[in-house]
Design a protein around this motif. Structure first.
Motif, mmCIF file in Angstrom:
data_model
loop_
_atom_site.group_PDB
_atom_site.id
_atom_site.type_symbol
_atom_site.label_atom_id
_atom_site.label_comp_id
_atom_site.label_asym_id
_atom_site.label_seq_id
_atom_site.Cartn_x
_atom_site.Cartn_y
_atom_site.Cartn_z
ATOM 1 N N ALA A 72 31.800 11.517 46.316
ATOM 2 C CA ALA A 72 32.356 10.219 46.715
ATOM 3 C C ALA A 72 31.364 9.402 47.536
ATOM 4 O O ALA A 72 31.538 8.206 47.701
ATOM 5 N N GLY A 73 30.322 10.059 48.070
ATOM 6 C CA GLY A 73 29.330 9.348 48.872
ATOM 7 C C GLY A 73 29.373 9.651 50.356
ATOM 8 O O GLY A 73 28.646 9.041 51.139
ATOM 9 N N PHE A 74 30.227 10.596 50.761
ATOM 10 C CA PHE A 74 30.312 10.955 52.172
ATOM 11 C C PHE A 74 29.101 11.756 52.612
ATOM 12 O O PHE A 74 28.551 12.547 51.839
ATOM 13 N N MET A 75 28.725 11.585 53.851
ATOM 14 C CA MET A 75 27.821 12.498 54.540
ATOM 15 C C MET A 75 28.746 13.497 55.248
ATOM 16 O O MET A 75 29.657 13.083 55.979
ATOM 17 N N VAL A 76 28.564 14.781 54.993
ATOM 18 C CA VAL A 76 29.419 15.791 55.614
ATOM 19 C C VAL A 76 28.961 16.005 57.051
ATOM 20 O O VAL A 76 27.825 16.397 57.299
ATOM 21 N N VAL A 77 29.845 15.705 57.990
ATOM 22 C CA VAL A 77 29.561 15.854 59.411
ATOM 23 C C VAL A 77 29.843 17.279 59.859
ATOM 24 O O VAL A 77 29.081 17.888 60.601
ATOM 25 N N GLU A 78 30.956 17.816 59.388
ATOM 26 C CA GLU A 78 31.385 19.151 59.783
ATOM 27 C C GLU A 78 32.418 19.641 58.784
ATOM 28 O O GLU A 78 33.161 18.843 58.213
ATOM 29 N N CYS A 79 32.473 20.941 58.592
ATOM 30 C CA CYS A 79 33.532 21.508 57.765
ATOM 31 C C CYS A 79 33.720 22.957 58.161
ATOM 32 O O CYS A 79 32.854 23.564 58.784
ATOM 33 N N GLY A 80 34.876 23.502 57.811
ATOM 34 C CA GLY A 80 35.134 24.884 58.165
ATOM 35 C C GLY A 80 36.497 25.330 57.697
ATOM 36 O O GLY A 80 37.193 24.626 56.974
ATOM 37 N N THR A 81 36.876 26.527 58.138
ATOM 38 C CA THR A 81 38.161 27.114 57.766
ATOM 39 C C THR A 81 38.812 27.697 59.005
ATOM 40 O O THR A 81 38.140 27.997 59.995
ATOM 41 N N SER A 82 40.117 27.845 58.926
ATOM 42 C CA SER A 82 40.807 28.646 59.939
ATOM 43 C C SER A 82 40.871 30.050 59.353
ATOM 44 O O SER A 82 41.066 30.218 58.159
ATOM 45 N N ASP A 83 40.705 31.025 60.175
ATOM 46 C CA ASP A 83 40.591 32.394 59.677
ATOM 47 C C ASP A 83 41.216 33.352 60.686
ATOM 48 O O ASP A 83 40.528 34.213 61.232
#
Length: 181
Positions: free
Chosen positions: A155-166
Motif C-alpha cells: 500500500a506504500g506504508f513505511m513500517v514503523v513497528e510491528c509485533g505479536t502478543s504471545d
C-alpha cells in the motif's frame, strides 16, 4: 479487545509522530460496546484529537457508515492524520484494498495502527442487531504478521513497528504501525 491491544493503542498515542489532524476509528462499533466489552476506552481522550467513528453498521455513535474498503471515496486523499483499525481486518473481503484505502486517506506523515486477532476459537458468522437492521457478519481472515507487513508495504506504508502478543507461546493478536511517507 484484549488488554494488550488497548495498551498498544495507548503506546501508539503517546509515541505517534503524525501531524495534527483528525483520527478515524475504523470499525468503531458502538460506544455501548466499547464501554461494556472493551474496558471503556475513548480514543478522543487517549489521542487528544477529534475522532470520526466509521463502521459498516449504523450503530449509535457512528459518525460515518461506510465499508472500510471505501473510505477513500468518503474522505478523499490526504484527509486524516491517524487511522486506528482495531479488530476489523478479520472481517473484510479484501485486506489489501482496506489497507490501501487507509494509506490513501492519510496525509503525508500520517500514521495508522492495524490490530488483528489471531485466535481460532471464534464463530465463523454472527448476527449483529441494530436499530436499523439485522446484519450477519462473517469472520473471514486470520492475518499473520507477515501478511500484514506485506499488505502495508504494498500500500506504500513505511513500517514503523510491528509485533505479536504471545502470552503463553501462542499468538493472540498481531499489530502493525505504518507511516505514510
Amino acid at each position: 479487545m484484549f488488554p494488550v491491544e488497548l495498551e498498544w493503542i495507548r503506546r501508539f498515542a503517546r509515541e505517534t509522530k503524525a501531524p495534527p489532524g483528525k483520527l478515524i476509528d475504523l470499525g468503531s462499533q458502538s460506544k455501548h460496546y466499547r464501554d461494556h466489552h472493551c474496558g471503556g476506552y475513548d480514543l478522543a481522550e487517549i489521542f487528544g484529537r477529534e475522532v470520526v467513528n466509521v463502521d459498516i453498521v449504523p450503530y449509535d455513535g457512528v459518525d460515518v457508515v461506510a465499508d472500510a474498503a471505501d473510505i477513500r471515496w468518503v474522505f478523499g486523499e490526504n484527509a486524516m492524520a491517524i487511522v486506528v483499525a482495531c479488530n476489523i481486518l478479520q472481517y473484510v473481503r479484501d485486506i489489501q484494498k482496506v489497507v490501501s484505502s487507509v494509506h490513501y486517506v492519510l496525509m503525508s506523515g500520517g500514521e495508522a495502527i492495524f490490530i488483528v486477532p489471531f485466535v481460532y476459537n471464534r464463530e465463523d458468522t454472527y448476527l449483529v442487531r441494530t436499530s436499523v437492521e439485522d446484519i450477519w457478519i462473517k469472520d473471514r481472515n486470520r492475518v499473520s504478521l507477515e501478511q500484514l507487513k506485506d499488505a502495508a508495504l504494498k500500500a506504500g506504508f513505511m513500517v514503523v513497528e510491528c509485533g505479536t502478543s504471545d502470552p503463553n507461546g501462542e499468538t493472540v493478536s498481531v499489530y502493525l504501525i505504518g507511516r505514510k511517507p
